[in-house]
Design a protein around this motif. Structure first.
Motif, PDB file in Angstrom:
ATOM      1  N   PRO A  41       0.864  -1.101   0.023  1.00  0.00           N
ATOM      2  CA  PRO A  41      -0.002   0.083  -0.021  1.00  0.00           C
ATOM      3  C   PRO A  41       0.889   1.077   0.090  1.00  0.00           C
ATOM      4  CG  PRO A  41      -0.056  -1.273   2.155  1.00  0.00           C
ATOM      5  CD  PRO A  41       0.697  -1.854   1.234  1.00  0.00           C
ATOM      6  N   ILE A  42       0.253   2.417  -0.406  1.00  0.00           N
ATOM      7  CA  ILE A  42       1.028   3.582  -0.648  1.00  0.00           C
ATOM      8  C   ILE A  42       1.110   4.068   0.930  1.00  0.00           C
ATOM      9  CG2 ILE A  42       0.794   6.065  -1.372  1.00  0.00           C
ATOM     10  CD1 ILE A  42      -0.613   4.899  -3.986  1.00  0.00           C
ATOM     11  N   GLN A  43       2.111   4.888   1.356  1.00  0.00           N
ATOM     12  CA  GLN A  43       2.328   5.073   2.685  1.00  0.00           C
ATOM     13  C   GLN A  43       1.410   6.513   2.783  1.00  0.00           C
ATOM     14  OE1 GLN A  43       6.347   6.596   3.012  1.00  0.00           O
ATOM     15  NE2 GLN A  43       7.075   4.374   2.664  1.00  0.00           N
ATOM     16  N   LYS A  44       0.955   6.816   4.148  1.00  0.00           N
ATOM     17  CA  LYS A  44       0.060   7.802   4.389  1.00  0.00           C
ATOM     18  C   LYS A  44       0.417   9.236   3.832  1.00  0.00           C
ATOM     19  CE  LYS A  44      -2.415   5.879   8.379  1.00  0.00           C
ATOM     20  NZ  LYS A  44      -2.760   5.891   9.611  1.00  0.00           N
ATOM     21  N   ASP A  45       1.758   9.528   4.334  1.00  0.00           N
ATOM     22  CA  ASP A  45       2.143  10.673   3.810  1.00  0.00           C
ATOM     23  C   ASP A  45       2.231  10.944   2.075  1.00  0.00           C
ATOM     24  OD1 ASP A  45       4.173   8.988   3.654  1.00  0.00           O
ATOM     25  OD2 ASP A  45       5.875  10.593   3.944  1.00  0.00           O
ATOM     26  N   HIS A  46       2.629   9.904   1.422  1.00  0.00           N
ATOM     27  CA  HIS A  46       2.367   9.832   0.008  1.00  0.00           C
ATOM     28  C   HIS A  46       0.994  10.036  -0.338  1.00  0.00           C
ATOM     29  CE1 HIS A  46       6.423   7.712  -0.270  1.00  0.00           C
ATOM     30  NE2 HIS A  46       6.695   8.975  -0.078  1.00  0.00           N
ATOM     31  N   LYS A  47       0.118   9.316   0.226  1.00  0.00           N
ATOM     32  CA  LYS A  47      -1.328   9.481  -0.063  1.00  0.00           C
ATOM     33  C   LYS A  47      -1.739  10.814   0.188  1.00  0.00           C
ATOM     34  CE  LYS A  47      -3.533   5.713   0.832  1.00  0.00           C
ATOM     35  NZ  LYS A  47      -4.352   4.589   1.369  1.00  0.00           N
ATOM     36  N   ASN A  48      -1.514  11.510   1.269  1.00  0.00           N
ATOM     37  CA  ASN A  48      -1.882  12.978   1.416  1.00  0.00           C
ATOM     38  C   ASN A  48      -1.402  13.726   0.110  1.00  0.00           C
ATOM     39  OD1 ASN A  48      -3.336  12.098   3.740  1.00  0.00           O
ATOM     40  ND2 ASN A  48      -1.567  12.644   4.923  1.00  0.00           N
ATOM     41  N   ILE A  49      -0.067  13.639  -0.190  1.00  0.00           N
ATOM     42  CA  ILE A  49       0.443  14.371  -1.240  1.00  0.00           C
ATOM     43  C   ILE A  49      -0.441  14.160  -2.619  1.00  0.00           C
ATOM     44  CG2 ILE A  49       2.413  14.827  -2.789  1.00  0.00           C
ATOM     45  CD1 ILE A  49       4.057  14.216  -0.292  1.00  0.00           C
ATOM     46  N   LEU A  50      -0.933  13.069  -2.715  1.00  0.00           N
ATOM     47  CA  LEU A  50      -1.646  12.473  -4.107  1.00  0.00           C
ATOM     48  C   LEU A  50      -3.086  13.128  -3.948  1.00  0.00           C
ATOM     49  CD1 LEU A  50      -0.394   8.810  -4.394  1.00  0.00           C
ATOM     50  CD2 LEU A  50       0.236  10.517  -6.107  1.00  0.00           C
ATOM     51  N   LYS A  51      -3.602  13.114  -2.755  1.00  0.00           N
ATOM     52  CA  LYS A  51      -4.894  13.797  -2.595  1.00  0.00           C
ATOM     53  C   LYS A  51      -4.897  15.130  -3.005  1.00  0.00           C
ATOM     54  CE  LYS A  51      -6.848  10.290   0.686  1.00  0.00           C
ATOM     55  NZ  LYS A  51      -7.418  10.204   2.002  1.00  0.00           N
ATOM     56  N   ARG A  52      -3.896  15.769  -2.684  1.00  0.00           N
ATOM     57  CA  ARG A  52      -3.913  17.375  -2.687  1.00  0.00           C
ATOM     58  C   ARG A  52      -3.627  17.700  -4.109  1.00  0.00           C
ATOM     59  NH1 ARG A  52       1.112  19.313   0.047  1.00  0.00           N
ATOM     60  NH2 ARG A  52       1.063  17.359   1.220  1.00  0.00           N
ATOM     61  N   LEU A  53      -2.718  16.892  -4.815  1.00  0.00           N
ATOM     62  CA  LEU A  53      -2.554  16.876  -6.251  1.00  0.00           C
ATOM     63  C   LEU A  53      -3.732  16.681  -7.131  1.00  0.00           C
ATOM     64  CD1 LEU A  53       1.027  15.189  -6.452  1.00  0.00           C
ATOM     65  CD2 LEU A  53       0.460  17.661  -6.842  1.00  0.00           C
ATOM     66  N   PHE A  54      -4.532  15.488  -6.491  1.00  0.00           N
ATOM     67  CA  PHE A  54      -5.732  15.258  -7.263  1.00  0.00           C
ATOM     68  C   PHE A  54      -6.732  16.377  -7.247  1.00  0.00           C
ATOM     69  CE2 PHE A  54      -9.827  13.120  -7.446  1.00  0.00           C
ATOM     70  CZ  PHE A  54      -9.966  12.488  -8.632  1.00  0.00           C
ATOM     71  N   LYS A  55      -6.903  17.062  -6.213  1.00  0.00           N
ATOM     72  CA  LYS A  55      -7.698  18.247  -6.045  1.00  0.00           C
ATOM     73  C   LYS A  55      -7.578  18.991  -6.983  1.00  0.00           C
ATOM     74  CE  LYS A  55      -9.319  17.606  -1.397  1.00  0.00           C
ATOM     75  NZ  LYS A  55      -9.147  18.247   0.063  1.00  0.00           N
ATOM     76  N   LYS A  56      -6.180  19.336  -7.209  1.00  0.00           N
ATOM     77  CA  LYS A  56      -5.547  20.509  -8.148  1.00  0.00           C
ATOM     78  C   LYS A  56      -5.859  20.007  -9.921  1.00  0.00           C
ATOM     79  CE  LYS A  56      -2.184  22.469  -5.213  1.00  0.00           C
ATOM     80  NZ  LYS A  56      -0.597  22.802  -5.189  1.00  0.00           N
ATOM     81  N   ASP A  57      -5.545  18.803  -9.816  1.00  0.00           N
ATOM     82  CA  ASP A  57      -5.770  18.234 -11.353  1.00  0.00           C
ATOM     83  C   ASP A  57      -6.043  16.719 -11.309  1.00  0.00           C
ATOM     84  OD1 ASP A  57      -5.647  17.456 -13.842  1.00  0.00           O
ATOM     85  OD2 ASP A  57      -3.383  17.933 -14.151  1.00  0.00           O
ATOM     86  N   PRO A  58      -7.226  16.254 -11.467  1.00  0.00           N
ATOM     87  CA  PRO A  58      -7.617  14.847 -11.474  1.00  0.00           C
ATOM     88  C   PRO A  58      -7.039  13.880 -12.529  1.00  0.00           C
ATOM     89  CG  PRO A  58      -9.535  16.220 -11.716  1.00  0.00           C
ATOM     90  CD  PRO A  58      -8.447  17.137 -11.584  1.00  0.00           C
TER      91      PRO A  58
END
Length: 105
Positions: A41-58
């Protein structure tokens, strides 16, 4: 007769040894056997970064996916699939909301 038996036994044992897994690579030599994949699984800190990036550009471009993967130190394919899964989840959530009957008062 014993001679022909010995020759068939030696050829059959050598051909059957080619179906055993290659211990150096861990892969089977037969193309029909499935490869094993260890799910990490993806680490929590990486997942949080990915979520922020997803909000900017899905839907990031392939070059952006490569850059994200390099920055986080994870596989490009894993980042790509993560974004695909998030878009699918978002679409499902939007469909569920749209299908709910409206409450009239």
């Amino acid at each position: 007769m014993a001679n022909s038996n010995a020759s068939t036994t030696s050829t059959s044992s050598s051909s059957s040894s080619s179906t055993y897994p290659n211990t150096a690579t861990g892969h089977s030599s037969t193309p029909l056997e499935a490869k094993t994949y260890l799910r990490r699984p993806i680490q929590k800190d990486h997942k949080n970064i990915l979520k922020r990036l997803f909000k900017k550009d899905p839907s990031p471009l392939p070059a952006q996916v490569r850059w994200i993967a390099n920055e986080l130190g994870i596989e490009k394919n894993k980042v790509k699939v993560w974004f695909q899964n998030q878009r699918a989840q978002l679409k499902r959530r939007q469909n569920v909301i749209a299908l709910r009957p409206s409450k009239s008062i």
